[in-house]
Scaffold this motif. Structure first.
Motif, PDB file in Angstrom:
ATOM      1  N   ARG A  44      12.002   5.634  35.538  1.00 39.94           N
ATOM      2  CA  ARG A  44      11.025   6.268  34.642  1.00 39.94           C
ATOM      3  C   ARG A  44       9.597   5.979  35.091  1.00 39.94           C
ATOM      4  O   ARG A  44       8.708   6.819  34.969  1.00 39.94           O
ATOM      5  CB  ARG A  44      11.243   5.793  33.203  1.00 39.94           C
ATOM      6  N   GLU A  45       9.379   4.765  35.614  1.00 43.04           N
ATOM      7  CA  GLU A  45       8.023   4.374  36.043  1.00 43.04           C
ATOM      8  C   GLU A  45       7.566   5.184  37.248  1.00 43.04           C
ATOM      9  O   GLU A  45       6.392   5.572  37.335  1.00 43.04           O
ATOM     10  CB  GLU A  45       7.995   2.877  36.370  1.00 43.04           C
ATOM     11  N   ALA A  46       8.450   5.418  38.189  1.00 41.95           N
ATOM     12  CA  ALA A  46       8.116   6.188  39.394  1.00 41.95           C
ATOM     13  C   ALA A  46       9.382   6.888  39.876  1.00 41.95           C
ATOM     14  O   ALA A  46      10.334   6.215  40.278  1.00 41.95           O
ATOM     15  CB  ALA A  46       7.557   5.278  40.489  1.00 41.95           C
ATOM     16  N   THR A  47       9.392   8.206  39.797  1.00 41.26           N
ATOM     17  CA  THR A  47      10.595   8.969  40.159  1.00 41.26           C
ATOM     18  C   THR A  47      10.958   8.739  41.621  1.00 41.26           C
ATOM     19  O   THR A  47      10.148   8.989  42.515  1.00 41.26           O
ATOM     20  CB  THR A  47      10.369  10.476  39.928  1.00 41.26           C
ATOM     21  N   PRO A  48      12.177   8.258  41.872  1.00 37.38           N
ATOM     22  CA  PRO A  48      12.594   8.045  43.269  1.00 37.38           C
ATOM     23  C   PRO A  48      12.955   9.369  43.944  1.00 37.38           C
ATOM     24  O   PRO A  48      13.192  10.380  43.270  1.00 37.38           O
ATOM     25  CB  PRO A  48      13.828   7.154  43.121  1.00 37.38           C
ATOM     26  N   ASP A  49      12.993   9.352  45.276  1.00 33.80           N
ATOM     27  CA  ASP A  49      13.451  10.521  46.033  1.00 33.80           C
ATOM     28  C   ASP A  49      14.962  10.509  46.180  1.00 33.80           C
ATOM     29  O   ASP A  49      15.585  11.556  46.357  1.00 33.80           O
ATOM     30  CB  ASP A  49      12.801  10.548  47.421  1.00 33.80           C
ATOM     31  N   ILE A  50      15.547   9.310  46.132  1.00 38.34           N
ATOM     32  CA  ILE A  50      16.999   9.181  46.212  1.00 38.34           C
ATOM     33  C   ILE A  50      17.412   7.876  45.528  1.00 38.34           C
ATOM     34  O   ILE A  50      16.648   6.912  45.503  1.00 38.34           O
ATOM     35  CB  ILE A  50      17.497   9.218  47.679  1.00 38.34           C
ATOM     36  N   VAL A  51      18.626   7.877  44.974  1.00 34.61           N
ATOM     37  CA  VAL A  51      19.127   6.711  44.249  1.00 34.61           C
ATOM     38  C   VAL A  51      20.472   6.297  44.840  1.00 34.61           C
ATOM     39  O   VAL A  51      21.364   7.128  45.027  1.00 34.61           O
ATOM     40  CB  VAL A  51      19.307   7.020  42.747  1.00 34.61           C
ATOM     41  N   LEU A  52      20.615   5.005  45.151  1.00 37.02           N
ATOM     42  CA  LEU A  52      21.905   4.429  45.548  1.00 37.02           C
ATOM     43  C   LEU A  52      22.374   3.541  44.400  1.00 37.02           C
ATOM     44  O   LEU A  52      21.659   2.616  44.013  1.00 37.02           O
ATOM     45  CB  LEU A  52      21.774   3.598  46.823  1.00 37.02           C
ATOM     46  N   LEU A  53      23.554   3.830  43.871  1.00 35.92           N
ATOM     47  CA  LEU A  53      24.052   3.091  42.713  1.00 35.92           C
ATOM     48  C   LEU A  53      25.384   2.440  43.015  1.00 35.92           C
ATOM     49  O   LEU A  53      26.326   3.113  43.443  1.00 35.92           O
ATOM     50  CB  LEU A  53      24.268   4.054  41.525  1.00 35.92           C
ATOM     51  N   ASP A  54      25.478   1.139  42.757  1.00 34.77           N
ATOM     52  CA  ASP A  54      26.766   0.455  42.820  1.00 34.77           C
ATOM     53  C   ASP A  54      27.500   0.750  41.511  1.00 34.77           C
ATOM     54  O   ASP A  54      26.946   0.589  40.419  1.00 34.77           O
ATOM     55  CB  ASP A  54      26.542  -1.059  42.970  1.00 34.77           C
ATOM     56  N   TRP A  55      28.730   1.214  41.620  1.00 36.40           N
ATOM     57  CA  TRP A  55      29.521   1.551  40.436  1.00 36.40           C
ATOM     58  C   TRP A  55      29.730   0.334  39.540  1.00 36.40           C
ATOM     59  O   TRP A  55      29.561   0.379  38.334  1.00 36.40           O
ATOM     60  CB  TRP A  55      30.864   2.115  40.921  1.00 36.40           C
ATOM     61  N   MET A  82      26.795   7.168  45.044  1.00 37.24           N
ATOM     62  CA  MET A  82      27.482   6.031  44.450  1.00 37.24           C
ATOM     63  C   MET A  82      28.037   5.129  45.550  1.00 37.24           C
ATOM     64  O   MET A  82      28.618   5.615  46.525  1.00 37.24           O
ATOM     65  CB  MET A  82      28.649   6.502  43.572  1.00 37.24           C
ATOM     66  N   LEU A  83      27.851   3.826  45.389  1.00 34.08           N
ATOM     67  CA  LEU A  83      28.423   2.827  46.299  1.00 34.08           C
ATOM     68  C   LEU A  83      29.490   2.073  45.525  1.00 34.08           C
ATOM     69  O   LEU A  83      29.210   1.528  44.462  1.00 34.08           O
ATOM     70  CB  LEU A  83      27.349   1.834  46.753  1.00 34.08           C
ATOM     71  N   THR A  84      30.707   2.052  46.042  1.00 32.06           N
ATOM     72  CA  THR A  84      31.747   1.394  45.286  1.00 32.06           C
ATOM     73  C   THR A  84      32.932   0.984  46.140  1.00 32.06           C
ATOM     74  O   THR A  84      33.183   1.559  47.195  1.00 32.06           O
ATOM     75  CB  THR A  84      32.248   2.299  44.143  1.00 32.06           C
ATOM     76  N   ALA A  85      33.646  -0.022  45.659  1.00 30.06           N
ATOM     77  CA  ALA A  85      34.870  -0.448  46.338  1.00 30.06           C
ATOM     78  C   ALA A  85      36.045   0.399  45.888  1.00 30.06           C
ATOM     79  O   ALA A  85      37.125   0.314  46.444  1.00 30.06           O
ATOM     80  CB  ALA A  85      35.143  -1.915  46.012  1.00 30.06           C
ATOM     81  N   ARG A  86      35.845   1.208  44.871  1.00 36.66           N
ATOM     82  CA  ARG A  86      36.928   2.060  44.373  1.00 36.66           C
ATOM     83  C   ARG A  86      37.150   3.206  45.341  1.00 36.66           C
ATOM     84  O   ARG A  86      36.236   3.953  45.644  1.00 36.66           O
ATOM     85  CB  ARG A  86      36.569   2.637  43.002  1.00 36.66           C
ATOM     86  N   GLY A  87      38.388   3.377  45.789  1.00 29.45           N
ATOM     87  CA  GLY A  87      38.662   4.428  46.760  1.00 29.45           C
ATOM     88  C   GLY A  87      39.611   5.497  46.265  1.00 29.45           C
ATOM     89  O   GLY A  87      39.911   6.442  46.975  1.00 29.45           O
ATOM     90  N   ALA A 100      26.990  12.321  40.382  1.00 32.14           N
ATOM     91  CA  ALA A 100      26.691  11.811  41.722  1.00 32.14           C
ATOM     92  C   ALA A 100      26.807  12.940  42.743  1.00 32.14           C
ATOM     93  O   ALA A 100      27.617  13.857  42.582  1.00 32.14           O
ATOM     94  CB  ALA A 100      27.652  10.684  42.084  1.00 32.14           C
ATOM     95  N   ASP A 101      25.983  12.885  43.784  1.00 26.27           N
ATOM     96  CA  ASP A 101      25.990  13.917  44.820  1.00 26.27           C
ATOM     97  C   ASP A 101      26.863  13.519  46.004  1.00 26.27           C
ATOM     98  O   ASP A 101      27.319  14.378  46.755  1.00 26.27           O
ATOM     99  CB  ASP A 101      24.564  14.176  45.310  1.00 26.27           C
ATOM    100  N   ASP A 102      27.080  12.228  46.163  1.00 27.66           N
ATOM    101  CA  ASP A 102      27.912  11.764  47.263  1.00 27.66           C
ATOM    102  C   ASP A 102      28.515  10.425  46.853  1.00 27.66           C
ATOM    103  O   ASP A 102      28.102   9.823  45.851  1.00 27.66           O
ATOM    104  CB  ASP A 102      27.092  11.619  48.549  1.00 27.66           C
ATOM    105  N   TYR A 103      29.447   9.950  47.640  1.00 29.38           N
ATOM    106  CA  TYR A 103      30.258   8.797  47.245  1.00 29.38           C
ATOM    107  C   TYR A 103      30.606   8.026  48.507  1.00 29.38           C
ATOM    108  O   TYR A 103      31.231   8.576  49.415  1.00 29.38           O
ATOM    109  CB  TYR A 103      31.522   9.358  46.583  1.00 29.38           C
ATOM    110  N   VAL A 104      30.174   6.783  48.613  1.00 30.29           N
ATOM    111  CA  VAL A 104      30.448   5.974  49.805  1.00 30.29           C
ATOM    112  C   VAL A 104      31.269   4.762  49.390  1.00 30.29           C
ATOM    113  O   VAL A 104      30.860   3.990  48.514  1.00 30.29           O
ATOM    114  CB  VAL A 104      29.134   5.528  50.495  1.00 30.29           C
ATOM    115  N   THR A 105      32.443   4.608  50.005  1.00 26.13           N
ATOM    116  CA  THR A 105      33.347   3.518  49.639  1.00 26.13           C
ATOM    117  C   THR A 105      33.101   2.292  50.515  1.00 26.13           C
ATOM    118  O   THR A 105      32.988   2.408  51.733  1.00 26.13           O
ATOM    119  CB  THR A 105      34.809   3.979  49.801  1.00 26.13           C
TER     120      THR A 105
END
Length: 230
Positions: A44-55, A82-87, A100-105
């Protein structure tokens, strides 16, 4: 080109350090946190260009952060990986359905992650920079509110213009009616999802004049995509 601003939500300190190192080396500005609530505040403070989120993070989960980012006007179109160990496939689908736009295991190669992020940013950079958008033979001047197809002017109403702009910012991506309602009409709208179908028909009628191929693909039980390949 200005630095791309990345918001990273990851509670594994060593992994967060590794990811930040690789992206800072690629000239990204990386803002890190290990808490979901803080990630929402930072966005909210500063809109990012991309977000990486750990599930899987303590407190507010990455998937809930993703859901809330998609509900906020400032971040509803920001790409999220999304970054996650879930496959499992079911988990991947749930992450994508949440927005999410993409998913990296995990485990993943940092080089692969950098490549995936850059590929997403290349698609959305024109929108971030406020430049002209184009796909196949369609060109949009977002400042002058003009659209051309094959060099010919296409008259569009304001809603159809916003709808086409959203598609041009994400070519090939399939959007459900609900996602399109959020992106084009806003998440507070009480418009019915079938309204999307009406405006899709109007948009098709406008941009597919003459013998031009239909560039909007209907994906059964899923939604719509801007797709010149099929």
């Amino acid at each position: 080109m200005s630095k791309a601003r990345m918001l990273l939500l990851e509670d594994d300190a060593a992994l967060a350090e590794l990811i930040a190192f690789h992206f800072q080396r690629e000239d990204f500005e990386v803002v890190r946190t290990h808490e979901g609530e803080e990630a929402l505040l930072l966005a909210r403070e500063a809109t990012p260009d991309i977000v990486l989120l750990d599930w899987m993070v303590e407190g507010l989960s990455g998937i809930e952060v993703c859901r809330q980012l998609r509900r906020q006007a400032e971040t509803q179109n920001v790409p999220i990986i999304m970054l996650t160990a879930r496959g499992e496939e079911e988990d991947r689908v749930r992450g994508l359905e949440t927005g999410a736009d993409d998913y990296v295991t995990k485990p993943f190669s940092p080089r692969e992650l950098v490549a995936r992020v850059n590929a997403v940013l290349r698609r959305v950079r024109p929108a971030l920079a406020g430049e002209a958008l184009s796909y196949a033979d369609i060109e949009m001047d977002t400042v002058g509110h003009r659209v051309r197809r094959g060099g010919e002017v296409v008259p569009l109403g304001p809603t159809e213009f916003r709808l086409l702009k959203h598609f041009l910012e994400h070519p090939g991506w399939v959007f459900s009616r609900e996602r399109l309602l959020d992106a084009v009409w806003g998440h507070d709208s009480d418009i019915e999802s079938r309204t999307v179908d009406v405006h899709i028909r109007r948009l098709r009628k406008a941009i597919n004049v003459g013998d031009r191929p239909d560039i909007i693909r209907t994906v059964r039980s899923a939604g719509y995509a801007l797709d010149a390949t099929g």
